[in-house]
Write an enzyme that holds these catalytic residues in place. Structure first.
Site, short mmCIF file in Angstrom:
data_model
loop_
_atom_site.label_atom_id
_atom_site.label_comp_id
_atom_site.label_asym_id
_atom_site.label_seq_id
_atom_site.Cartn_x
_atom_site.Cartn_y
_atom_site.Cartn_z
N CYS A 89 0.84 -1.34 0.12
CA CYS A 89 0.27 -0.17 0.60
C CYS A 89 1.08 1.58 0.04
O CYS A 89 0.25 2.40 -0.55
CB CYS A 89 -0.99 0.28 1.21
SG CYS A 89 -2.35 -1.39 0.88
N GLN A 156 -4.47 -8.85 5.42
CA GLN A 156 -4.62 -7.64 6.77
C GLN A 156 -6.27 -7.36 7.05
O GLN A 156 -6.05 -6.42 8.37
CB GLN A 156 -5.20 -6.31 5.79
CG GLN A 156 -3.61 -6.63 4.90
CD GLN A 156 -3.09 -4.66 3.85
OE1 GLN A 156 -3.71 -3.84 4.44
NE2 GLN A 156 -1.96 -4.96 3.21
N SER A 246 -11.32 1.15 3.90
CA SER A 246 -10.69 1.79 2.97
C SER A 246 -12.00 1.10 1.62
O SER A 246 -11.77 -0.41 1.83
CB SER A 246 -9.87 1.56 2.62
OG SER A 246 -9.09 0.32 2.29
N HIS A 347 -8.78 4.00 -1.86
CA HIS A 347 -7.84 3.93 -1.59
C HIS A 347 -6.98 2.37 -2.75
O HIS A 347 -7.02 1.56 -2.99
CB HIS A 347 -7.61 3.18 -0.45
CG HIS A 347 -5.89 2.04 0.00
ND1 HIS A 347 -4.90 2.72 -0.52
CD2 HIS A 347 -5.40 1.02 1.17
CE1 HIS A 347 -3.75 1.68 0.06
NE2 HIS A 347 -4.40 0.83 0.99
N CYS A 377 0.01 2.17 7.01
CA CYS A 377 0.57 0.60 6.88
C CYS A 377 0.64 -0.27 6.04
O CYS A 377 -0.13 0.22 4.77
CB CYS A 377 -0.80 0.14 7.69
SG CYS A 377 -2.29 0.14 6.84
N GLY A 379 1.76 -3.70 4.01
CA GLY A 379 1.54 -5.75 3.62
C GLY A 379 2.77 -6.02 4.34
O GLY A 379 4.10 -5.53 3.99
#
Length: 391
Positions: A89, A156, A246, A347, A377, A379
């Site tokens: 991300c 996640q 998101s 996102h 944050c 992965g």
């Protein structure tokens, strides 16, 4: 040490899955941002020494080097090189770090930091789902990794729930945060706060007619606690839902990063300066907690405190992430994601880092404020953190 300046920052308005941007090839989305950066700065495109393009799902139309494809689809000359990177991300936030580091090292003077993701045309998980469908090995986690951390996979969604449990977050608290994201994004849209940062594109309405796409499509302008409360949790007994997570999104964003020498040589006016950079890594299971130590490392490296920060952008991957970040940092919530975040705006994975930086820079300029801190944050339990000074 040489400074890294940002002279242009642009993004597309987010498109919902199957929405207005569904007909856009991701290379063309990236190209639209590259062209907008050139037009906004009025720089000679041949002066660009590299394009660093973040993208997470590098398969299908985003395979075979999407960064180079975006250059070839743009008005930039074919002499402009490119590279595609993946830090999950945070891919295009890392693009900004790499671009700034290139300029600060003195090895390059004009670099584009960008990112793109079409989550409609290349769905999340495609790189390992596609091989599985073809009967090929597709598990990205080796037996040694799974044995070391005692898990069969890394998720996640699980990480978001773990954070919610760690801080005893209620469903109501998460939904309330999500509602505020929609309300802030709606207000920002209606007052024109995003106007200067958005690249105008042609999109498609539901019937396939061409429309002007200049507004983030995922914002629920009529969002309510009742509506959010009606959604089922993503895991049994959990508090994370599609409403406080998101949104899947299509989009691209980019920033033009230059040296002081380039400012003078090309007659450019800086919007902002990259003040400090940090990246950290920690627990890959509760992987979304890492923006907290990344923020602490960034402020320590910069010799600054939260008292110096005017605005924060903490990616709203799930509402539990920025809420945990607020709890641990003690930062002022009124400075956080002031124009809404990914819960409302979307996102687009590899494009989000550059998107957040773009929005933060324009928000700082509009408010006459100085310092913005961005973190997200990623992965695997990683987080980037970036401190930017508006000029």
């Amino acid at each position: 040490m040489p400074e890294a300046y940002i002279v242009a920052a642009k993004r597309t308005a987010g498109g919902k899955r199957g929405g207005a941007l569904r007909d856009w090839h991701p290379a063309d989305l990236g190209a639209a941002v590259l062209d907008a950066l050139v037009a906004d700065s009025e720089i000679d495109p041949a002066a660009i020494e590299d394009v660093i393009m973040g993208c997470v799902s590098q398969a299908g139309e985003q395979a075979f080097h999407i960064g180079r494809s975006a250059v070839l689809a743009s008005s930039l000359p074919e002499s402009v090189p490119a590279v595609t990177i993946d830090r999950q991300c945070g891919s295009s936030q890392q693009s900004l770090h790499f671009a700034a580091q290139a300029v600060m090292s003195g090895t390059q003077d004009v670099v584009v930091a960008a990112g793109v993701e079409s989550m409609t045309r290349v769905p999340m998980g495609t790189p390992f789902v596609a091989p599985a469908k073809a009967g090929l090995p597709s598990d990205p986690w080796s037996p040694a990794i799974k044995e070391r951390f005692g898990v069969s996979q890394f998720s996640q969604f699980v990480g978001a729930e773990m954070i919610a449990q760690k801080y005893q977050m209620t469903r109501e608290a998460l939904d309330s945060f999500a509602l505020e994201s929609h309300r802030k994004a709606s207000a920002a849209t209606e007052t024109g706060a995003f106007a200067d940062e958005i690249v105008l594109l042609d999109g498609l309405d539901r019937e396939g007619n061409t429309i002007r796409h200049d507004r983030d499509e995922g914002i629920r302008h009529d969002a309510s606690m009742e509506g959010l409360a009606s959604l089922d949790p993503l895991t049994d007994g959990g508090v994370i839902t599609a409403g406080n997570a998101s949104q899947i999104c299509d989009g691209a964003a980019g920033l033009l990063v230059v040296s002081e020498r380039a400012l003078k040589a090309h007659g450019l006016t800086p919007l902002a300066r990259v003040d400090a950079l940090a990246v950290t890594a920690g627990d890959p299971v509760m992987m979304l907690w890492e923006p907290i130590p990344a923020t602490a490392k960034l402020l320590d490296r910069a010799g600054r405190s939260h008292a110096d920060i005017d605005l924060y952008e903490v990616n709203e991957a799930f509402a539990s992430v920025p809420l945990a970040w607020l709890h641990e940092t003690g930062a002022d919530p009124d400075k956080l994601n002031v124009n809404g975040g990914a819960i409302a705006l979307g996102h687009p994975l590899g494009g989000t880092g550059a998107k957040l930086a773009t929005t933060m820079i324009h928000a700082l300029k509009a408010r006459g404020q100085r310092f913005g801190l961005q973190t997200m944050c990623e992965g695997g339990g990683i987080a980037n953190a970036t401190l930017i000074e508006a000029l």
